[in-house]
Enzyme design. Structure first.
Site, PDB file in Angstrom:
ATOM      1  N   ASP A 160       0.814  -1.225   0.000  1.00 50.55           N
ATOM      2  CA  ASP A 160       0.000   0.000   0.000  1.00 50.55           C
ATOM      3  C   ASP A 160       0.850   1.280   0.000  1.00 50.55           C
ATOM      4  O   ASP A 160       0.679   2.154   0.866  1.00 50.55           O
ATOM      5  CB  ASP A 160      -0.908   0.041   1.252  1.00 50.55           C
ATOM      6  CG  ASP A 160      -1.711  -1.228   1.450  1.00 50.55           C
ATOM      7  OD1 ASP A 160      -2.131  -1.825   0.450  1.00 50.55           O
ATOM      8  OD2 ASP A 160      -1.934  -1.621   2.621  1.00 50.55           O
ATOM      9  N   GLU A 214     -11.456   0.105  -3.623  1.00 51.47           N
ATOM     10  CA  GLU A 214     -10.837   0.642  -2.422  1.00 51.47           C
ATOM     11  C   GLU A 214      -9.633   1.475  -2.808  1.00 51.47           C
ATOM     12  O   GLU A 214      -9.473   1.843  -3.968  1.00 51.47           O
ATOM     13  CB  GLU A 214     -10.462  -0.488  -1.443  1.00 51.47           C
ATOM     14  CG  GLU A 214      -9.620  -1.598  -2.035  1.00 51.47           C
ATOM     15  CD  GLU A 214      -9.288  -2.715  -1.052  1.00 51.47           C
ATOM     16  OE1 GLU A 214      -9.747  -2.680   0.088  1.00 51.47           O
ATOM     17  OE2 GLU A 214      -8.539  -3.631  -1.449  1.00 51.47           O
TER      18      GLU A 214
HETATM   19  O1  FUB Z   1      -3.244  -3.601   3.358  1.00 49.99           O
HETATM   20  C1  FUB Z   1      -4.540  -3.918   3.788  1.00 49.99           C
HETATM   21  C2  FUB Z   1      -5.528  -3.606   2.719  1.00 49.99           C
HETATM   22  O2  FUB Z   1      -5.257  -4.376   1.556  1.00 49.99           O
HETATM   23  C3  FUB Z   1      -5.488  -2.188   2.218  1.00 49.99           C
HETATM   24  O3  FUB Z   1      -6.021  -1.281   3.107  1.00 49.99           O
HETATM   25  C4  FUB Z   1      -6.204  -2.371   0.931  1.00 49.99           C
HETATM   26  O4  FUB Z   1      -6.120  -1.279   0.084  1.00 49.99           O
HETATM   27  C5  FUB Z   1      -5.522  -3.594   0.407  1.00 49.99           C
HETATM   28  O5  FUB Z   1      -4.302  -3.306  -0.213  1.00 49.99           O
END
Ligand code: FUB
Length: 448
Positions: A32, A210
């Protein structure tokens, strides 16, 4: 007098890492990546995946993150690890049994750095009795932290994956996700909402969305985000004329992971006139895609402002100095047969990869090696050849080999030194070819 070994230990103690190839952090898992340019350096704020400690975290097969590290570089090749910039144990509202420090972001305003992070809070949902995600802010005078958390999360926000964008007029916007992608204005204090959260419309309805990342270029606003169109995430984008939209879905930035990593999460930043895509894959953990590693590749725009699709590479970005270890397993191009790349040690993947040649004429090419204005006399190659072997090294601008490496038989790693022909300085692509069918393994090479 300081000896070479002492300098190396000093650099390692200060968290100095040299990798221009992907993944570019190789001593811990990272995911991320939110990248920003502060004071002429690129700062990257990733999540810090860890293997789930026994009896801890939410589930054995799930994300597990207890702190954040910050990284920075002035050339995208030499990276400094600034260590832990925030730990879950110092945030009063976070349920630290959940190890849920998911994707963060950071922004500068009036000389202060605001670090936004999601985590499962100590509160419980009144119906399910389960914890839920809030987004908090931690503040520092420096981009490398340490960051001091606010006592409470941002009021009115439930969700993950914060991203903050400041418009030219000074108005800051917070984006986040929870099924939909949301946006709200932030007050000048950067810790409170200044408008009701709004769902961003016109994005794909089906499939998880997301990880929003918003930026502006030439008056066009880009809302970029991971989305599950088929079975795992790919990176997509929408374009609009303002930070709150309306946005129109425009295209795909990066296809689904060739390693089948279920998530991808990215950021896009301009540095010294070139745009870059930061993203993650599970290159150092092929069997568990919740232990991820961050990567960089160059990103280009078409004349109409649309984004050209980015193909993930091993080579990454930046120049590799000819006298540093050139890890040819992070190749730019490779022949179809007779050469493969495997881990040096499958149980300790942070040890990196090696290249195995097994057929005459098999080759690989490693781009952008900087042969400075120096005289190189030898090439050193760390290799193993059980029955002995020969490889030749070429450069893209010379038709004949510049070195022939004859490797004596043996089952242990050895560093073989061979003469190179006189070279002109410049940035060149290095091509390595096997001269016969005997098996040769190469860890790295460097010129001296
Ligand atoms: O790293 C945990 C979660 O996985 C993140 O918040 C999302 O965007 C995905 O990458």
């Amino acid at each position: 007098m300081i000896r070479r070994g002492s300098i190396l230990s000093l650099l390692l103690l200060n968290g100095y890492l040299v990798f221009s190839q992907n993944p570019f952090i190789r001593n811990q898992f990272t995911a991320d990546p939110s990248a920003h340019v502060f004071n002429g350096r690129v700062y990257v704020y990733p999540s810090h995946d860890i293997p789930v400690p026994d009896g801890k975290g939410l589930r054995k097969d799930w994300f597990c993150m207890e702190d954040y590290h910050g990284f920075s570089s002035q050339n995208l090749v030499d990276w400094t690890d600034h260590g832990v910039i925030l730990s879950q144990y110092v945030v009063p509202w976070v349920d630290s049994t959940t190890y849920s420090f998911w994707a963060p972001d950071c922004i500068e305003r009036n000389g202060k750095y605001y670090f936004y992070f999601p985590a499962l809070s100590r509160e419980r949902d009144s119906v399910t009795k389960r914890p839920f995600f809030r987004i908090g802010v931690a503040i520092s005078d420096k981009p490398e932290g340490p960051f001091v958390p606010q006592a409470k999360p941002i009021k009115g926000v439930m969700g993950i994956d914060p991203c903050v964008f400041i418009e030219k007029d000074g108005q800051a916007y917070l984006y986040w996700s929870l099924g939909h992608i949301y946006v709200a204005k932030l007050k000048d204090n950067m810790t409170e909402l200044d408008s009701e959260p709004m769902i961003i419309a016109n994005l794909p309805e089906k499939g998880l969305k997301e990880g929003p990342w918003v930026f502006e270029r030439n008056g066009l606003y880009y809302l970029t985000f991971p989305h599950v169109e088929h079975n795992i995430e790919r990176l997509e984008y929408a374009m609009g004329h303002g930070p709150m939209g309306p946005f129109t879905w425009t295209g795909v930035i990066m296809d689904e992971s060739p390693m089948n990593c279920w998530t991808n999460h990215h950021s896009i930043v301009e540095f010294k006139g070139q745009w870059y895509l930061f993203y993650h894959q599970n290159a150092l953990s092929p069997h568990f895609d919740k232990n991820r590693s961050i990567c960089i590749d160059s990103l280009f725009f078409n004349a109409d402002g649309t984004i050209r699709k980015v193909l993930p590479t091993h080579r990454g970005v930046g120049l590799t100095n000819a006298s540093q270890k050139i890890e040819i397993d992070r190749y730019s191009k490779i022949s179809e047969q007779g050469v493969e790349v495997t881990f040096n040690d499958t149980t300790h993947t942070f040890e990196g990869w090696k290249t195995i040649f097994s057929k005459k004429g098999a080759w690989l090419q490693y781009n952008s090696v900087d042969f400075e204005d120096k005289k190189y006399e030898n090439v050193e190659v760390k290799c193993i050849a059980p029955k002995g072997g020969v490889v030749e090294v070429r450069l893209n601008d010379i038709n004949t080999p510049i070195a022939k490496i004859v490797i004596p038989p043996g089952n242990q790693w050895q560093v073989i030194k061979s003469k190179v022909v006189p070279l002109k300085p410049g940035i060149k692509h290095v091509i390595v070819t096997s001269a016969d069918d005997r098996k040769v393994e190469i860890d790295w090479m460097r010129f001296e």
